[in-house]
Write a protein that holds these residues in place. Structure first.
Motif, PDB file in Angstrom:
ATOM      1  N   GLN A  53       4.843  10.250   9.802  1.00  0.00           N
ATOM      2  CA  GLN A  53       5.640  10.946   9.044  1.00  0.00           C
ATOM      3  C   GLN A  53       6.800  10.365   8.802  1.00  0.00           C
ATOM      4  O   GLN A  53       7.124  10.092   8.255  1.00  0.00           O
ATOM      5  N   VAL A  54       7.352  10.304  10.064  1.00  0.00           N
ATOM      6  CA  VAL A  54       8.462   9.669  10.503  1.00  0.00           C
ATOM      7  C   VAL A  54       8.845   8.233  10.661  1.00  0.00           C
ATOM      8  O   VAL A  54       9.045   7.582  10.140  1.00  0.00           O
ATOM      9  N   GLN A  55       7.367   7.405  10.341  1.00  0.00           N
ATOM     10  CA  GLN A  55       6.926   5.803  11.166  1.00  0.00           C
ATOM     11  C   GLN A  55       7.130   6.026   8.939  1.00  0.00           C
ATOM     12  O   GLN A  55       7.861   4.739   8.828  1.00  0.00           O
ATOM     13  N   VAL A  56       6.207   6.498   8.003  1.00  0.00           N
ATOM     14  CA  VAL A  56       6.587   6.297   6.806  1.00  0.00           C
ATOM     15  C   VAL A  56       7.677   6.606   6.446  1.00  0.00           C
ATOM     16  O   VAL A  56       8.717   5.654   5.352  1.00  0.00           O
ATOM     17  N   SER A  57       8.517   7.794   6.584  1.00  0.00           N
ATOM     18  CA  SER A  57      10.213   7.454   6.089  1.00  0.00           C
ATOM     19  C   SER A  57      10.117   6.270   6.530  1.00  0.00           C
ATOM     20  O   SER A  57      11.429   6.086   5.328  1.00  0.00           O
TER      21      SER A  57
ATOM     22  N   LYS B 194       1.770  10.132  -3.832  1.00  0.00           N
ATOM     23  CA  LYS B 194       1.291  11.009  -2.791  1.00  0.00           C
ATOM     24  C   LYS B 194       2.937  11.371  -1.952  1.00  0.00           C
ATOM     25  O   LYS B 194       3.342  10.565  -1.890  1.00  0.00           O
ATOM     26  N   THR B 195       2.324  12.050  -0.730  1.00  0.00           N
ATOM     27  CA  THR B 195       3.686  12.275  -0.255  1.00  0.00           C
ATOM     28  C   THR B 195       3.128  11.343   0.881  1.00  0.00           C
ATOM     29  O   THR B 195       2.645  10.907   1.178  1.00  0.00           O
ATOM     30  N   GLN B 196       4.684  11.699   2.315  1.00  0.00           N
ATOM     31  CA  GLN B 196       4.918  10.657   3.201  1.00  0.00           C
ATOM     32  C   GLN B 196       3.594  11.018   4.112  1.00  0.00           C
ATOM     33  O   GLN B 196       2.920  10.768   4.936  1.00  0.00           O
TER      34      GLN B 196
ATOM     35  N   PHE C 239       1.239  -1.342   0.285  1.00  0.00           N
ATOM     36  CA  PHE C 239      -0.108   0.083   0.213  1.00  0.00           C
ATOM     37  C   PHE C 239       1.045   0.943   0.128  1.00  0.00           C
ATOM     38  O   PHE C 239       1.135   2.657  -0.740  1.00  0.00           O
ATOM     39  N   LEU C 240       1.578   1.407   0.871  1.00  0.00           N
ATOM     40  CA  LEU C 240       2.774   2.384   0.730  1.00  0.00           C
ATOM     41  C   LEU C 240       3.378   2.510  -0.446  1.00  0.00           C
ATOM     42  O   LEU C 240       3.740   4.428  -0.953  1.00  0.00           O
TER      43      LEU C 240
END
Length: 238
Positions: A217-221, A204-206, A194-195
């Motif tokens: 957002q840190v977790q996504v990064s 999509k942005t983070q 999905f990411l």
């Protein structure tokens, strides 16, 4: 004898070599069949269908592609199984996932009507009572199947696929790279897939992905870096 040599012999009409390639890749077919569990079909039936895809991969493999046979065979096997279980142009999924898809569709419409914007995954999960993971799985299952192994037409009773219409040029290399990318993505966990789809296919942005997943957002990064590293390592093994 390695696979390439066997393929060369099979191409020259050596039936024993052809059978040996098929036998050596039975485990590959089973590994793909496991991806289609809980779809309402017996694994043995899907295995038989997958073997048809394997046989077609053996017969159609072009050594000029300069890729491993398994890289070429995987999407061919997947395509054969998907064609078998396709229902009205979509991959047939379990009843529970279909029911979840209906709930999600109603939730999306309700939120769009109320908020005049697209719903987030968390909002859909809250409204439907489903987990975020179940929402992602159901949404992914509803995407129409497109493949370069779709049948274009039939000639003398034999299927002609999109890939058969492509010349072995730089365009073919792009196709092979796409197949490898598709294979790598298919092996990711649901949240990882999905990411990647959100970041690299829907731009999509983070921050936007973080909102959809309900994390920071840190977790996504961190997750994105981890997934990309895993994909690079898997690609290096191909």
């Amino acid at each position: 004898m390695d696979t390439i040599e066997l393929i060369k012999l099979a191409g020259q009409g050596n039936h024993k070599a052809r059978e040996e390639i098929i036998t050596k890749n039975m485990a590959l077919v089973w590994s793909i069949v496991r991806r289609f569990s809980n779809r309402g079909y017996e694994p043995e039936d899907l295995f038989q269908i997958g073997c048809i895809g394997l046989v077609k991969a053996v017969d159609k493999f072009d050594l000029s592609f300069d890729v491993k046979f398994s890289t070429y065979a995987v999407p061919m096997i997947i395509g054969e199984i998907k064609r078998f279980i396709r229902d009205d142009g979509l991959v047939k999924v379990s009843r529970s996932i279909k029911e979840n898809s209906i709930k999600i569709s109603h939730a999306k419409e309700a939120i769009m009507h109320r908020e005049n914007r697209e719903a987030t995954v968390n909002e859909i999960a809250e409204m439907t009572g489903l987990s975020v993971e179940d929402v992602i799985i159901a949404a992914d299952a509803a995407v129409p199947v497109e493949s370069i192994y779709n049948t274009v037409y039939q000639s003398d009773g034999e299927d002609i696929y999109v890939i058969d219409r492509l010349s072995v040029t730089g365009e073919s290399e792009k196709i092979i790279n796409h197949l490898l990318l598709d294979k790598l993505i298919s092996e990711l966990a649901e949240n990882e897939r999905f990411l990647i789809k959100m970041r690299y296919f829907q731009d999509k942005t983070q921050a936007q992905v973080a909102e959809l997943l309900g994390i920071s957002q840190v977790q996504v990064s961190r997750m994105e870096k981890k997934v990309l590293l895993k994909m690079r390592k898997c690609a290096a093994c191909e």
